[in-house]
Design a protein around this motif. Structure first.
Motif, PDB file in Angstrom:
ATOM      1  N   TRP A  17       0.855  -1.191   0.000  1.00  0.00           N
ATOM      2  CA  TRP A  17       0.000   0.000   0.000  1.00  0.00           C
ATOM      3  C   TRP A  17       0.890   1.240   0.000  1.00  0.00           C
ATOM      4  O   TRP A  17       1.270   1.743   1.055  1.00  0.00           O
ATOM      5  N   GLY A  18       1.281   1.669  -1.175  1.00  0.00           N
ATOM      6  CA  GLY A  18       2.058   2.905  -1.284  1.00  0.00           C
ATOM      7  C   GLY A  18       3.369   2.740  -2.017  1.00  0.00           C
ATOM      8  O   GLY A  18       4.094   1.774  -1.784  1.00  0.00           O
ATOM      9  N   ALA A 200      -2.892   7.951   0.500  1.00  0.00           N
ATOM     10  CA  ALA A 200      -2.417   7.552   1.837  1.00  0.00           C
ATOM     11  C   ALA A 200      -0.969   7.990   2.053  1.00  0.00           C
ATOM     12  O   ALA A 200      -0.623   8.535   3.108  1.00  0.00           O
ATOM     13  N   VAL A 201      -0.111   7.748   1.044  1.00  0.00           N
ATOM     14  CA  VAL A 201       1.309   8.120   1.172  1.00  0.00           C
ATOM     15  C   VAL A 201       1.429   9.624   1.420  1.00  0.00           C
ATOM     16  O   VAL A 201       2.195  10.066   2.280  1.00  0.00           O
ATOM     17  N   SER A 204      -1.729  10.661   4.790  1.00  0.00           N
ATOM     18  CA  SER A 204      -2.095   9.986   6.046  1.00  0.00           C
ATOM     19  C   SER A 204      -1.005  10.141   7.110  1.00  0.00           C
ATOM     20  O   SER A 204       0.150   9.757   6.869  1.00  0.00           O
ATOM     21  N   TYR A 207       0.886   6.935   7.866  1.00  0.00           N
ATOM     22  CA  TYR A 207       1.613   6.200   6.837  1.00  0.00           C
ATOM     23  C   TYR A 207       2.985   5.659   7.282  1.00  0.00           C
ATOM     24  O   TYR A 207       3.280   4.478   7.067  1.00  0.00           O
ATOM     25  N   TRP A 210       2.554   2.565   9.235  1.00  0.00           N
ATOM     26  CA  TRP A 210       2.128   1.454   8.386  1.00  0.00           C
ATOM     27  C   TRP A 210       3.333   0.760   7.758  1.00  0.00           C
ATOM     28  O   TRP A 210       3.454  -0.454   7.784  1.00  0.00           O
ATOM     29  N   THR A 247      -4.857   3.448   7.502  1.00  0.00           N
ATOM     30  CA  THR A 247      -4.044   4.534   6.907  1.00  0.00           C
ATOM     31  C   THR A 247      -4.907   5.351   5.962  1.00  0.00           C
ATOM     32  O   THR A 247      -4.804   6.580   5.923  1.00  0.00           O
ATOM     33  N   SER A 248      -5.779   4.675   5.231  1.00  0.00           N
ATOM     34  CA  SER A 248      -6.604   5.403   4.264  1.00  0.00           C
ATOM     35  C   SER A 248      -7.800   6.093   4.911  1.00  0.00           C
ATOM     36  O   SER A 248      -8.230   7.153   4.453  1.00  0.00           O
ATOM     37  N   ALA A 251      -6.578   9.373   5.917  1.00  0.00           N
ATOM     38  CA  ALA A 251      -6.019  10.245   4.871  1.00  0.00           C
ATOM     39  C   ALA A 251      -6.940  11.424   4.616  1.00  0.00           C
ATOM     40  O   ALA A 251      -8.031  11.527   5.183  1.00  0.00           O
TER      41      ALA A 251
END
Ligand code: DP6
Length: 330
Positions: A17-18, A200-201, A204, A207, A210, A247-248, A251
């Motif tokens: 994720w990212g 998210a990156v 958030s 992040y 995460w 995380t999302s 965001a």
């Protein structure tokens, strides 16, 4: 100059994720997945046909970014085979499951494309080269070149040459393991994974946590798989899915992929566990939960999903490597 390959999708037990590099598709953290049979995508590639590249996905001529992503992979093969003039390509791909239903059909598609394009170009079979190549189309695809349980190592190099997937355990390692895919919604998702993870990156506050956590979970997932410890793996799967979604949710703008039926099923699995039924969920960037269990409990998992309003359930077992087929799509 023509080759056809069938590849299975994969479902991440520890999610990717990212990206740290959007152009080369390099992740911030490593991830680990299970290859899923019987779901599959078949792709035929031929070089030296027609006057321009032709890309057909599930009966439609691909346009825009979809087409560009395929051409990126084909161009990389043409560059690698520079001694041979390959010419324009024709690519036809067909999946046996719906795109955008929360299942990574693109992962199977790009894995099949990478292996087929390399074979059609006369390049030697090489899972690492195919994994690197498929990553250029879609990150998670690099984990679908091989079967069983594959780990995408994030790598350190800026050119991405050390960012590819390796098989940790093959499909025969744990044949009783099951992933029951529950379809609670077939609607196209509003925010694609690519955009959701970028959000998210960039926004958030969770992040960095995460990234650190996911990297450590990959090491644990490997241990749980080695020991075939279903409870530990299941608990880790749920934890990792919650943390990705957290995380999302945190965001800006917030992003929530969960639907009421998703939550209903998640709660019902918790009730099942109280009764001793070993069922845990994981959830990609969509509303359809996938239930991790074993062969003895797959029907109980299916029943739980149907009772929560799932319209369809697909029972999956660990799938094998992407494979060359004798029959072509054109
Ligand atoms: C939630 O691989 O589809 O399924 O690299 O931008 O094509 P791109 O994204 P993609 O993202 C998959 C995200 C995920 C988790 C996972 O499969 O690891």
């Amino acid at each position: 100059m023509k080759a056809t390959v069938r590849a299975h999708p994969n479902l991440a037990l520890v999610k990717y994720w990212g990206k740290r590099d959007d152009a080369l598709i390099l992740p911030h953290q490593s991830s680990l997945s299970m290859t899923l049979s019987p779901l599959s995508v078949r792709t035929t590639v031929a070089f030296g046909v027609g006057s321009a590249d032709e890309v057909e996905l599930n009966g439609y001529v691909a346009k825009g970014s979809e087409r560009d992503r395929v051409l990126r992979v084909l161009d990389a093969v043409r560059a690698e085979a520079k001694g041979t003039k390959l010419g324009p390509a024709r690519m036809v791909s067909r999946g046996d499951f719906p795109a955008s239903a929360g299942l990574a059909s693109s992962a199977a598609g790009f894995a099949a494309l990478a292996v087929a394009a390399r074979a059609a170009a006369g390049l030697p079979a090489d899972p690492r080269a195919a994994s690197l190549l498929s990553r250029l189309g879609s990150g998670s695809a690099c984990r679908s070149v091989q079967g069983g349980f594959c780990e995408w190592m994030r790598g350190e190099r800026p050119d991405g040459m050390d960012s590819y997937a390796v098989q940790r355990f093959d499909e025969k390692h744990w044949p009783e393991l099951r992933m029951v895919v529950a379809i609670v919604s077939r609607d196209e998702k509003e925010v694609k994974s690519r955009d959701g993870m970028k959000n998210a990156v960039e926004t958030s506050p969770y992040y960095p946590a995460w990234v650190k956590d996911a990297e450590a979970e990959v090491v644990r997932a490997r241990e749980f798989l080695a020991k075939k410890d279903l409870q530990a793996l299941g608990e880790m799967c749920e934890r990792n899915a919650w943390r990705m979604h957290a995380t999302s949710l945190a965001a800006d703008p917030p992003l929530c992929y969960l639907m009421p039926k998703t939550l209903e099923l998640i709660h019902s699995l918790r009730e099942q566990r109280k009764k001793g039924v070993p069922v845990w969920f994981t959830l990609d960037a969509g509303p359809n939960p996938c239930i991790l269990t074993d062969a003895a409990h797959e029907l109980a998992a299916e029943a739980a999903a149907m009772a929560c309003g799932a319209t369809e359930v697909v029972r999956c077992v660990p799938g094998g490597d992407a494979q060359l087929l004798g029959e072509h799509l054109f």
